[in-house]
Design an enzyme around this catalytic site. Structure first.
Site, PDB file in Angstrom:
ATOM      1  N   ASP A   1      -9.670  -2.637   1.980  1.00 65.13           N
ATOM      2  CA  ASP A   1      -9.767  -2.070   3.330  1.00 65.13           C
ATOM      3  C   ASP A   1     -11.116  -1.351   3.355  1.00 65.13           C
ATOM      4  O   ASP A   1     -11.387  -0.515   2.486  1.00 65.13           O
ATOM      5  CB  ASP A   1      -8.596  -1.102   3.538  1.00 65.13           C
ATOM      6  CG  ASP A   1      -8.611  -0.391   4.884  1.00 65.13           C
ATOM      7  OD1 ASP A   1      -9.679   0.120   5.276  1.00 65.13           O
ATOM      8  OD2 ASP A   1      -7.544  -0.311   5.524  1.00 65.13           O
TER       9      ASP A   1
ATOM     10  N   TRP B   1       0.860  -1.182   0.000  1.00 60.23           N
ATOM     11  CA  TRP B   1       0.000   0.000   0.000  1.00 60.23           C
ATOM     12  C   TRP B   1       0.896   1.231   0.000  1.00 60.23           C
ATOM     13  O   TRP B   1       1.854   1.300   0.767  1.00 60.23           O
ATOM     14  CB  TRP B   1      -0.931   0.046   1.227  1.00 60.23           C
ATOM     15  CG  TRP B   1      -1.605   1.386   1.316  1.00 60.23           C
ATOM     16  CD1 TRP B   1      -2.634   1.830   0.544  1.00 60.23           C
ATOM     17  CD2 TRP B   1      -1.236   2.492   2.159  1.00 60.23           C
ATOM     18  NE1 TRP B   1      -2.927   3.135   0.850  1.00 60.23           N
ATOM     19  CE2 TRP B   1      -2.094   3.566   1.829  1.00 60.23           C
ATOM     20  CE3 TRP B   1      -0.261   2.683   3.142  1.00 60.23           C
ATOM     21  CZ2 TRP B   1      -2.015   4.811   2.460  1.00 60.23           C
ATOM     22  CZ3 TRP B   1      -0.170   3.916   3.773  1.00 60.23           C
ATOM     23  CH2 TRP B   1      -1.052   4.966   3.438  1.00 60.23           C
TER      24      TRP B   1
ATOM     25  N   HIS C   1      -8.603  -5.717   5.018  1.00 52.83           N
ATOM     26  CA  HIS C   1      -8.272  -4.944   6.204  1.00 52.83           C
ATOM     27  C   HIS C   1      -9.605  -4.543   6.799  1.00 52.83           C
ATOM     28  O   HIS C   1     -10.372  -3.814   6.163  1.00 52.83           O
ATOM     29  CB  HIS C   1      -7.490  -3.670   5.854  1.00 52.83           C
ATOM     30  CG  HIS C   1      -6.021  -3.892   5.761  1.00 52.83           C
ATOM     31  ND1 HIS C   1      -5.131  -2.878   5.484  1.00 52.83           N
ATOM     32  CD2 HIS C   1      -5.273  -5.006   5.941  1.00 52.83           C
ATOM     33  CE1 HIS C   1      -3.903  -3.365   5.483  1.00 52.83           C
ATOM     34  NE2 HIS C   1      -3.962  -4.660   5.747  1.00 52.83           N
TER      35      HIS C   1
ATOM     36  N   ASP D   1      -7.026  -3.411  10.795  1.00 54.48           N
ATOM     37  CA  ASP D   1      -6.211  -2.232  10.484  1.00 54.48           C
ATOM     38  C   ASP D   1      -6.899  -0.986  11.021  1.00 54.48           C
ATOM     39  O   ASP D   1      -7.778  -0.434  10.372  1.00 54.48           O
ATOM     40  CB  ASP D   1      -6.000  -2.116   8.963  1.00 54.48           C
ATOM     41  CG  ASP D   1      -5.163  -0.887   8.608  1.00 54.48           C
ATOM     42  OD1 ASP D   1      -4.501  -0.342   9.507  1.00 54.48           O
ATOM     43  OD2 ASP D   1      -5.186  -0.474   7.430  1.00 54.48           O
TER      44      ASP D   1
ATOM     45  N   ASP E   1     -10.076   5.031  10.653  1.00 52.29           N
ATOM     46  CA  ASP E   1      -9.448   3.913  11.355  1.00 52.29           C
ATOM     47  C   ASP E   1      -9.799   3.850  12.836  1.00 52.29           C
ATOM     48  O   ASP E   1      -8.920   3.711  13.693  1.00 52.29           O
ATOM     49  CB  ASP E   1      -7.933   3.915  11.131  1.00 52.29           C
ATOM     50  CG  ASP E   1      -7.576   3.455   9.717  1.00 52.29           C
ATOM     51  OD1 ASP E   1      -7.888   2.306   9.380  1.00 52.29           O
ATOM     52  OD2 ASP E   1      -7.013   4.255   8.946  1.00 52.29           O
TER      53      ASP E   1
ATOM     54  N   ASP F   1     -11.590   7.685   6.160  1.00 54.08           N
ATOM     55  CA  ASP F   1     -10.786   6.528   6.561  1.00 54.08           C
ATOM     56  C   ASP F   1     -10.181   6.784   7.945  1.00 54.08           C
ATOM     57  O   ASP F   1      -8.970   6.857   8.102  1.00 54.08           O
ATOM     58  CB  ASP F   1      -9.679   6.331   5.510  1.00 54.08           C
ATOM     59  CG  ASP F   1      -8.820   5.123   5.766  1.00 54.08           C
ATOM     60  OD1 ASP F   1      -9.344   4.125   6.284  1.00 54.08           O
ATOM     61  OD2 ASP F   1      -7.615   5.173   5.428  1.00 54.08           O
TER      62      ASP F   1
ATOM     63  N   HIS G   1     -11.670   2.381   2.709  1.00 61.79           N
ATOM     64  CA  HIS G   1     -11.103   2.970   1.494  1.00 61.79           C
ATOM     65  C   HIS G   1     -12.063   3.120   0.334  1.00 61.79           C
ATOM     66  O   HIS G   1     -11.660   3.077  -0.824  1.00 61.79           O
ATOM     67  CB  HIS G   1      -9.892   2.144   1.031  1.00 61.79           C
ATOM     68  CG  HIS G   1      -8.734   2.240   1.973  1.00 61.79           C
ATOM     69  ND1 HIS G   1      -7.480   1.770   1.680  1.00 61.79           N
ATOM     70  CD2 HIS G   1      -8.640   2.763   3.216  1.00 61.79           C
ATOM     71  CE1 HIS G   1      -6.673   1.993   2.689  1.00 61.79           C
ATOM     72  NE2 HIS G   1      -7.353   2.589   3.646  1.00 61.79           N
TER      73      HIS G   1
HETATM   74  C1  RNT Z   1      -3.828   3.198   4.938  1.00 64.51           C
HETATM   75  C2  RNT Z   1      -3.939   1.741   4.719  1.00 64.51           C
HETATM   76  C3  RNT Z   1      -2.810   0.911   5.232  1.00 64.51           C
HETATM   77  C4  RNT Z   1      -2.298   1.374   6.573  1.00 64.51           C
HETATM   78  C5  RNT Z   1      -1.333   0.418   7.228  1.00 64.51           C
HETATM   79  C6  RNT Z   1      -0.606   1.068   8.354  1.00 64.51           C
HETATM   80  O1  RNT Z   1      -4.939   3.891   4.586  1.00 64.51           O
HETATM   81  O2  RNT Z   1      -5.135   1.285   5.273  1.00 64.51           O
HETATM   82  O3  RNT Z   1      -3.176  -0.415   5.245  1.00 64.51           O
HETATM   83  O4  RNT Z   1      -3.352   1.592   7.457  1.00 64.51           O
HETATM   84  O5  RNT Z   1      -0.511  -0.119   6.302  1.00 64.51           O
HETATM   85 ZN    ZN Z   2      -5.447  -0.804   5.341  1.00 63.00          ZN
END
Ligand code: RNT
Ligand code: ZN
Length: 418
Positions: free
Chosen positions: A257, A181, A284, A325, A294, A292, A260
């Site tokens: 992910d 990534w 993810h 993630d 997280d 995003d 995303h």
């Molecule tokens: C970032 C991606 C990626 C990271 C990690 C730390 O938007 O999701 O996967 O979160 O690699």
């Molecule tokens: Zn990710």
């Protein structure tokens, strides 16, 4: 309700609770090392900002500052989570000894020997990620940079990561998912959208020309829609990543992910779409709030739906590689890890406790009335009793019983980290 009653109730719905628990305990889920230190790693100056368009927010005390601290924190988490755990490392978590240091293009398996020892002692497999961010050689692009020297550096980092992934897989006897990534992209309207993508494609080709055994190393490309400061254009877009994987069977698999995509898109629906074409895919699992962000994974609708699709599509036999993630720096990090991992286990167990054959039959018969009623009834089935039993059988604390230990660890250890 007791476990026995719950088991009977599920049996009446055609669900074998024992089989569900048995299946789940063999499914590897990757625990991301980067929740413990706000994605800083050990190979660069920790006071430098996180780059690549990702962002941790909050400064809750107790961030792990060394490999020893991070490993100690992970050990706390491992005491509290049921299921089969795999570690997930970033290259930036290389461990250097005796004053030695190596830049990312020169990383070697030996820099991960301590992690191998850590995993071996705990019976864990390990996934790996080259780190294409938070480094002076981001110009700010990496694999898609127009500058040959920059690109060369990051390609060499990718190749080093393939060798490290092969080493991890061989040492630990489990496949290693290696995720590519990059945060490459532009804040504003580009003058050339094709050039960076062609360079990115060629760079990945070069990385994957490094010899590896596809039975052991599973390279993937993770797509993204946008990042902070990279709002207008992302080189590794969804179409790019899917096309790359489609064009390179036996070498590369797609990684989605769920933070995303555009807000009304859901990864749960994309899982069966991809599985109609790809033998293997990677995920993810995160929780995006408006972007995003997280956030810690919750036992929420979309996490359950993702788990349901993994289960229904037969993804638990290794076709779907599951990783977490997220990174929350605003709450106790050990608790953040534990909450997210337990929630993913819950979602998978919940999914395994659905009468999937019946639901499929009702759909095929066109009996949408019965399907709706059944799906609604299942939401209040005695899931909690089965979850408790699952935790009990694995010697892990039940809900409501694990936080006091973390609070104690915070008082004794985390709060003393200045
Ligand atoms: C970032 C991606 C990626 C990271 C990690 C730390 O938007 O999701 O996967 O979160 O690699
Ligand atoms: Zn990710």
């Amino acid at each position: 309700m007791s476990y026995t009653e719950a088991k009977e109730k599920y049996a009446k719905l055609g669900v074998d609770v024992e089989a569900a628990m048995e299946t789940l305990k063999g499914v590897p889920v990757s625990l991301h090392c980067w929740q413990g230190d706000d994605v800083r790693g050990f190979d660069t100056d920790p006071s430098k900002p996180l780059t690549g368009g990702i962002q941790t927010t909050g400064n809750y005390p107790g961030r792990a500052r060394t490999p020893e601290e991070l490993m100690a924190d992970i050990d706390e988490v491992l005491k509290l989570i049921p299921g089969k755990v795999k570690m997930n490392l970033h290259a930036s978590y290389a461990i250097f000894e005796n004053g030695e240091w190596a830049d990312r293009d020169k990383l070697e398996p030996k820099h991960f020997k301590k992690w191998v020892d850590f995993c071996k002692a705990r019976g864990l497999g390990c996934d790996f990620n080259p780190t294409f961010f938070s480094h002076p050689k981001c110009d700010p692009l990496t694999l898609s940079s127009p500058h040959e020297e920059t690109r060369r550096f990051w390609i060499d980092h990718g190749k080093a990561s393939i060798r490290i992934s092969q080493y991890l897989a061989e040492e630990l006897g489990q496949e290693c998912v290696m995720n590519i990534w990059t945060g490459d992209g532009f804040k504003d309207v580009p003058g050339d959208r094709l050039g960076p993508r062609v360079r990115y494609r060629e760079a990945i080709d070069e990385i994957l020309s490094e010899p590896f055994d596809f039975n052991k190393v599973k390279p993937c490309v993770e797509s993204k829609v946008f990042g902070i400061g990279v709002e207008a254009y992302t080189v590794g877009s969804a179409e790019f990543a899917l096309s790359y994987a489609a064009a390179n069977p036996g070498k590369c698999i797609p990684l989605m992910d769920n933070g995303h995509y555009h807000p009304t898109e859901v990864v749960s629906d994309k899982i069966p779409a991809l599985l109609a074409f790809y033998p293997e895919i990677a995920l993810h699992v995160t929780r995006p709030i408006r972007w995003d962000s997280d956030h810690v994974v919750l036992f929420d609708d979309e996490t359950r739906e993702i788990a349901r699709e993994i289960v229904r599509c037969g993804g638990l036999d290794g076709r779907v590689k599951i990783a977490l993630d997220y990174f929350d720096a605003s709450i106790n990090r050990v608790s953040a890890w534990t909450t997210g991992f337990r929630n993913l286990q819950k979602a998978l167990l919940f999914a395994l406790l659905q009468p999937n054959d019946t639901e499929k039959r009702l759909q095929d018969e066109g009996d949408w009335t019965s399907l709706m009623v059944l799906q609604e009834d299942l939401k209040t089935a005695p899931f909690g009793d089965v979850w408790d039993e699952y935790c009990r059988r694995q010697g892990k604390p039940l809900d409501g019983a694990w936080l006091p230990g973390i609070k104690q660890y915070e008082a004794d250890v985390l709060s003393k980290r200045a």
